[in-house]
Design a protein around this motif. Structure first.
Motif, PDB file in Angstrom:
ATOM      1  N   TYR A   3     -51.170 -50.073  16.262  1.00  0.00           N
ATOM      2  CA  TYR A   3     -50.682 -49.919  17.625  1.00  0.00           C
ATOM      3  C   TYR A   3     -49.164 -49.862  17.588  1.00  0.00           C
ATOM      4  N   THR A   4     -48.605 -48.856  18.217  1.00  0.00           N
ATOM      5  CA  THR A   4     -47.153 -48.722  18.310  1.00  0.00           C
ATOM      6  C   THR A   4     -46.757 -48.770  19.780  1.00  0.00           C
ATOM      7  N   LEU A   5     -45.830 -49.659  20.081  1.00  0.00           N
ATOM      8  CA  LEU A   5     -45.384 -49.803  21.461  1.00  0.00           C
ATOM      9  C   LEU A   5     -44.447 -48.661  21.817  1.00  0.00           C
ATOM     10  N   ASP A   6     -44.786 -47.947  22.862  1.00  0.00           N
ATOM     11  CA  ASP A   6     -43.941 -46.860  23.370  1.00  0.00           C
ATOM     12  C   ASP A   6     -42.970 -47.478  24.374  1.00  0.00           C
ATOM     13  N   TRP A   7     -41.733 -47.746  23.928  1.00  0.00           N
ATOM     14  CA  TRP A   7     -40.760 -48.437  24.763  1.00  0.00           C
ATOM     15  C   TRP A   7     -40.440 -47.680  26.037  1.00  0.00           C
ATOM     16  N   GLN A   8     -40.400 -46.374  25.978  1.00  0.00           N
ATOM     17  CA  GLN A   8     -40.101 -45.602  27.188  1.00  0.00           C
ATOM     18  C   GLN A   8     -41.211 -45.765  28.215  1.00  0.00           C
ATOM     19  N   ALA A   9     -42.447 -45.683  27.782  1.00  0.00           N
ATOM     20  CA  ALA A   9     -43.577 -45.865  28.699  1.00  0.00           C
ATOM     21  C   ALA A   9     -43.621 -47.303  29.209  1.00  0.00           C
ATOM     22  N   TYR A  10     -43.363 -48.243  28.311  1.00  0.00           N
ATOM     23  CA  TYR A  10     -43.363 -49.650  28.683  1.00  0.00           C
ATOM     24  C   TYR A  10     -42.282 -49.934  29.728  1.00  0.00           C
ATOM     25  N   THR A  11     -41.076 -49.437  29.504  1.00  0.00           N
ATOM     26  CA  THR A  11     -39.966 -49.652  30.430  1.00  0.00           C
ATOM     27  C   THR A  11     -40.263 -49.037  31.788  1.00  0.00           C
ATOM     28  N   LYS A  12     -40.840 -47.846  31.788  1.00  0.00           N
ATOM     29  CA  LYS A  12     -41.200 -47.182  33.041  1.00  0.00           C
ATOM     30  C   LYS A  12     -42.225 -48.020  33.815  1.00  0.00           C
ATOM     31  N   LEU A  13     -43.234 -48.501  33.106  1.00  0.00           N
ATOM     32  CA  LEU A  13     -44.264 -49.321  33.745  1.00  0.00           C
ATOM     33  C   LEU A  13     -43.685 -50.651  34.242  1.00  0.00           C
ATOM     34  N   ALA A  14     -42.796 -51.259  33.459  1.00  0.00           N
ATOM     35  CA  ALA A  14     -42.181 -52.522  33.876  1.00  0.00           C
ATOM     36  C   ALA A  14     -41.363 -52.331  35.147  1.00  0.00           C
ATOM     37  N   ARG A  15     -40.575 -51.252  35.217  1.00  0.00           N
ATOM     38  CA  ARG A  15     -39.781 -50.983  36.423  1.00  0.00           C
ATOM     39  C   ARG A  15     -40.695 -50.743  37.628  1.00  0.00           C
ATOM     40  N   GLN A  16     -41.781 -50.022  37.435  1.00  0.00           N
ATOM     41  CA  GLN A  16     -42.719 -49.759  38.521  1.00  0.00           C
ATOM     42  C   GLN A  16     -43.350 -51.066  39.003  1.00  0.00           C
ATOM     43  N   THR A  17     -43.727 -51.930  38.060  1.00  0.00           N
ATOM     44  CA  THR A  17     -44.341 -53.204  38.413  1.00  0.00           C
ATOM     45  C   THR A  17     -43.381 -54.080  39.208  1.00  0.00           C
TER      46      THR A  17
END
Length: 173
Positions: A3-17
């Protein structure tokens, strides 16, 4: 399986949350802050904010933490006199980490405000931003006490002074 964490996707989801989880109780047209706005930020939590709770959640190590001041600096002008007053005060009043697992205090000592500083800041700034922080955590919830669920006397006085002198005030808890 790797599993590789996609930081861009993670950051986008965190901002949305965060955006979806924020509660705006009242807005008299102050928000969103406009780029030409000068903001006086009050409250030590502009420097020492709680990014997580205590206990296991508080032990999460992240590589990218952006402070409220960093985000504000991107979009508005900060009142440097107020900023400097807090920086000077914090030299003798460091963040209290507590002692032991989940022992961090629910709030931090707040800087008592000088009325002259607030009056001058109101003349030099468009908007006041008050930041008040709390934490809670695993195995121990907040209590019905000042500095936990309720505001401290110093926080109440900060709210009174700032709202007395500023026409526009935003409060972030």
């Amino acid at each position: 399986m790797t599993y590789t964490l996609d930081w861009q996707a993670y950051t986008k989801l965190a901002r949305q949350t965060v955006a979806e989880g924020a509660v705006l109780l009242q807005n008299d047209g102050v928000l969103p802050l406009q780029p030409a706005t000068t903001v006086a930020v009050f409250g030590r939590n502009q420097f020492n904010y709680y990014k997580s709770g205590t206990g296991s959640g508080g032990m999460v190590n992240v590589t990218n933490v952006v402070s409220p001041l960093d985000m504000l600096r991107e979009d508005v002008t900060l009142n440097t006199d107020v900023l400097k007053a807090y920086e000077n005060w914090l030299e003798d009043h460091p963040f209290d980490q507590g002692e032991g697992w989940a022992a961090e205090p629910w709030s931090q000592e707040e800087m008592p405000l000088d009325a002259t500083l607030v009056q001058q800041a109101a003349l030099d700034s468009d908007v006041a931003l008050i930041m008040i922080g709390r934490t809670a955590g695993e195995d121990r919830d907040n209590t019905a006490d000042p500095g936990s669920y309720f505001l401290t006397e110093t926080e109440q006085e900060m709210l009174r002074l700032v709202t007395t002198h500023f026409k526009q005030t935003v409060v972030v808890l």
